[in-house]
Design a protein around this motif. Structure first.
Motif, short mmCIF file in Angstrom:
data_model
loop_
_atom_site.label_atom_id
_atom_site.label_comp_id
_atom_site.label_asym_id
_atom_site.label_seq_id
_atom_site.Cartn_x
_atom_site.Cartn_y
_atom_site.Cartn_z
N HIS A 520 0.84 -1.21 0.00
CA HIS A 520 0.00 0.00 0.00
C HIS A 520 0.87 1.26 0.00
O HIS A 520 0.64 2.21 0.75
CB HIS A 520 -0.95 0.01 1.20
CG HIS A 520 -1.80 -1.23 1.30
ND1 HIS A 520 -2.82 -1.51 0.41
CD2 HIS A 520 -1.75 -2.27 2.18
CE1 HIS A 520 -3.38 -2.67 0.75
NE2 HIS A 520 -2.75 -3.15 1.81
N LEU A 521 1.88 1.23 -0.87
CA LEU A 521 2.80 2.36 -0.99
C LEU A 521 2.78 2.90 -2.42
O LEU A 521 2.43 2.18 -3.37
CB LEU A 521 4.24 1.92 -0.67
CG LEU A 521 4.55 1.42 0.74
CD1 LEU A 521 5.99 0.92 0.79
CD2 LEU A 521 4.32 2.52 1.77
N HIS A 522 3.16 4.18 -2.56
CA HIS A 522 3.42 4.73 -3.88
C HIS A 522 4.74 4.12 -4.38
O HIS A 522 5.66 3.86 -3.60
CB HIS A 522 3.52 6.26 -3.82
CG HIS A 522 3.50 6.91 -5.18
ND1 HIS A 522 4.62 6.99 -5.99
CD2 HIS A 522 2.48 7.50 -5.86
CE1 HIS A 522 4.29 7.60 -7.11
NE2 HIS A 522 2.99 7.93 -7.06
N VAL A 523 4.84 3.90 -5.68
CA VAL A 523 6.04 3.29 -6.23
C VAL A 523 7.28 4.12 -5.89
O VAL A 523 8.36 3.57 -5.62
CB VAL A 523 5.91 3.12 -7.76
CG1 VAL A 523 7.23 2.67 -8.37
CG2 VAL A 523 4.82 2.11 -8.08
N ASN A 524 7.15 5.45 -5.87
CA ASN A 524 8.30 6.30 -5.54
C ASN A 524 8.78 6.06 -4.10
O ASN A 524 9.98 6.08 -3.81
CB ASN A 524 7.97 7.77 -5.75
CG ASN A 524 7.84 8.11 -7.23
OD1 ASN A 524 8.33 7.37 -8.07
ND2 ASN A 524 7.19 9.22 -7.53
N THR A 525 7.81 5.87 -3.20
CA THR A 525 8.17 5.58 -1.80
C THR A 525 8.92 4.25 -1.72
O THR A 525 9.90 4.12 -0.98
CB THR A 525 6.92 5.54 -0.91
OG1 THR A 525 6.22 6.78 -1.03
CG2 THR A 525 7.28 5.28 0.54
N LEU A 526 8.42 3.26 -2.47
CA LEU A 526 9.09 1.97 -2.48
C LEU A 526 10.51 2.10 -3.02
O LEU A 526 11.46 1.52 -2.47
CB LEU A 526 8.28 0.98 -3.33
CG LEU A 526 8.91 -0.41 -3.52
CD1 LEU A 526 9.11 -1.11 -2.18
CD2 LEU A 526 8.05 -1.25 -4.46
N ARG A 527 10.68 2.87 -4.12
CA ARG A 527 12.02 3.06 -4.70
C ARG A 527 12.95 3.74 -3.69
O ARG A 527 14.14 3.40 -3.60
CB ARG A 527 11.93 3.89 -5.98
CG ARG A 527 11.27 3.14 -7.15
CD ARG A 527 11.31 3.97 -8.44
NE ARG A 527 10.63 3.30 -9.53
CZ ARG A 527 11.16 2.36 -10.29
NH1 ARG A 527 12.43 1.99 -10.08
NH2 ARG A 527 10.48 1.80 -11.27
N TYR A 528 12.42 4.68 -2.90
CA TYR A 528 13.24 5.35 -1.89
C TYR A 528 13.72 4.33 -0.84
O TYR A 528 14.88 4.32 -0.46
CB TYR A 528 12.43 6.47 -1.23
CG TYR A 528 13.15 7.08 -0.04
CD1 TYR A 528 14.15 8.03 -0.22
CD2 TYR A 528 12.84 6.67 1.26
CE1 TYR A 528 14.82 8.58 0.87
CE2 TYR A 528 13.49 7.21 2.35
CZ TYR A 528 14.50 8.16 2.15
OH TYR A 528 15.17 8.69 3.23
#
Length: 557
Positions: A520-528
């Motif tokens: 339940h994360l934005h892809v950008n948050t996951l990449r960070y």
């Protein structure tokens, strides 16, 4: 009852050899033994029955009698079947220690005396236990058709209005009275067994009371050979093998007379328990013989011959030669002072009592041997047809523990472990050695997992997890610390959830979109987060080698 009353019963055929002045002693129970030192099983007030197998020469009598006198037994009854007349040295030793001595004629069975004492001690004070004993005697003389423990439970229901069930330590329903429901729910059985085992580990004396929903049950231990649970040197020796009697009533306000009656009933049921255990002797011997042949490298033809003998015993009426599976179990206690092999053997017989069939009278077809701290079961399977490869047939590791995990965990408490390994099925003697090694490897895989009760099957040996149990502990710790400690420290300081993110990312095969959706994360948050993981560990999660290192570190942590 008084010792004097035994002489007034002609059916017992007892002859007093000494101790006439002590015949007013109270008899509180009865115990049969041929141990040289039975003190651990005595609590005082018993009539001790012995066949004199402990006596090698005259010098043995006085130490034996001294032990009985110090334990406070009421009297000693010696059988004449072994030596003829009772030896004079035993008569003199009993006179020296003021212990009443009786001779038991060879025509009188110890079971007859036991039943008489139980009836007098318990039955006269609470209801009609004499009827229970009489029915139980008929059951024992007529064999399995006599009804087993159900006979005793039926009379508890009809005479005392008590609904009762006999359960195994894993929560298997062994018997129930007609006054009870047709079957106690499986989850209730498991909960009652878990409560009983947990209470037994505390050392508290039974009965143990437990309330499930609106119903209160009282749980009475059923020990083998009339042995008191408190008499064992260590409760861990018996906690995973003793049956229990569950009564739908609160025994907290019962008078002593009724408590004594239920204790007498558990003694009667223990006779049936011992009979069933004795019936396993042949299967145990067969398993031991096959195991020795397999481990000593005997020729396949010799092993096959022994299996042909075993097959009719374990699968009567089976036309074709069966397939076989091997199950290995180990019970380990902290400190290592308890011999685990016999405990594991008894437990494995219970877990495997009916792996393939269902019904109110489960078949007992499993041959289990033990060597050292390990128990090994030889499980017969019907031969599979040609169009099936047998990969889904037989005993499955997870299914073995599905219903018994909670009771066993309670009995193991915080100082014991049970681990099991299951092989694939084999169709010939040539495959048994490989099946045994496969089951042992699977058990080691199970032992590498966290938890008190773990099992692994042969299917898991084809994956990387086969290697993990054999990695030295110091190597495992160094490997996982180097990769995961920086992430754990960062999570502790910043609550960043890098470890859960790493687990999810690997589980999603490195898919950004699937992993972000799962967390339940934005892809950008996951990449960070993944970038932070790579920065802290100096690894690159786009490389297969680094992904594999992280995967193994997580599995070993």
């Amino acid at each position: 009852m008084r010792l004097r009353a035994l002489l007034d019963t002609d059916a017992l055929g007892l002859k007093l050899l000494g101790g006439e002045d002590e015949l007013d002693r109270t008899v509180r129970g009865v115990m049969t033994t041929d141990l040289r030192d039975p003190s651990r099983y005595l609590s005082g007030g018993e009539l001790v029955l012995t066949g004199l197998a402990w006596r090698r020469d005259a010098a043995d009598s006085e130490p034996f009698v001294r032990i009985l006198a110090q334990a406070g037994v009421a009297g000693l009854a010696a059988g004449e079947a072994e030596l003829g007349d009772v030896p004079e040295d035993l008569v003199l030793a009993c006179a020296q220690h003021r212990l009443p001595l009786f001779a038991v004629h060879e025509s009188v069975a110890f079971a007859t005396i036991t039943e008489h004492v139980v009836r007098q001690v318990s039955g006269e004070r609470a209801g009609d236990l004499a009827a229970v004993v009489d029915r139980h005697r008929r059951m024992m003389t007529s064999g399995p058709a006599g009804g087993g423990p159900d006979v005793v439970l039926d009379l508890l229901g009809s005479d005392l209005d008590l609904r009762a069930w006999v359960l195994s330590p894993t929560g298997r329903l062994i018997a129930g009275s007609k006054a009870a429901p047709p079957a106690l729910p499986a989850d209730t059985c498991a909960k009652l067994a878990a409560e009983h085992l947990g209470a037994a580990r505390t050392g508290r004396r039974g009965p143990h009371r437990v309330t499930l929903g609106p119903t209160t049950y009282s749980l009475f231990p059923i020990s083998s050979n009339g042995r008191s649970p408190q008499a064992a040197r260590d409760v861990r020796e018996t906690v995973l093998s003793d049956w229990l009697l569950a009564v739908e009533a609160d025994a907290g306000d019962w008078p002593e007379e009724r408590l004594d009656l239920l204790q007498g009933v558990t003694q009667l049921i223990s006779v049936e328990r011992d009979r069933r255990d004795a019936a396993r002797t042949v299967r145990r011997r067969l398993a031991q013989e096959v195991l020795e042949l397999v481990q000593t490298g005997a020729a396949p033809a010799e092993i096959a011959a022994r299996l042909r003998v075993a097959a009719p015993v374990l699968l009567p009426g089976l036309g074709a030669a069966p397939h076989w599976q091997v199950v290995v179990a180990r019970v380990e206690w902290a400190g290592g002072e308890i011999e685990g092999g016999p405990v594991a053997q008894s437990l494995l017989e219970e877990i495997l009592v009916d792996p393939l069939t269902t019904g109110p009278e489960p078949s007992d077809r499993i041959a289990v041997a033990h060597t050292g701290d390990e128990a090994i079961a030889l499980v017969p399977l019907p031969a599979v047809s040609a169009e099936h490869d047998g990969s889904e047939e037989g005993v499955l590791a997870d299914a073995l523990l599905e219903s018994v995990r909670d009771p066993l965990s309670a009995g193991l408490d915080d100082d014991g472990r049970v681990t099991l390994g299951v092989s694939a099925s084999v169709h010939s003697a040539e495959g048994l050695r490989g099946a045994l090694e496969e089951a042992r490897h699977a058990r080691r895989v199970a032992a590498a997992r966290p938890g008190r009760v773990c099992a692994a099957g042969h299917q898991e040996l084809a994956s990387h997890v086969l290697l993990l149990p054999f990695v030295p502990d110091d190597v495992r710790r160094a490997f996982t610390a180097r990769l995961l400690d920086p992430l754990r420290d960062y999570d502790r300081r910043h609550r960043a959830e890098l470890i859960p993110t790493l687990e999810a990312f690997l589980d999603c095969d490195g898919s950004w979109t699937r992993c972000a959706t799962r967390l339940h994360l934005h892809v950008n948050t996951l990449r960070y987060r993944v970038g932070r993981i790579e920065q802290l560990t100096s690894r690159d999660l786009s490389r297969l080698e680094d992904k594999l290192d992280f995967f193994l570190a997580l599995r070993m942590s």
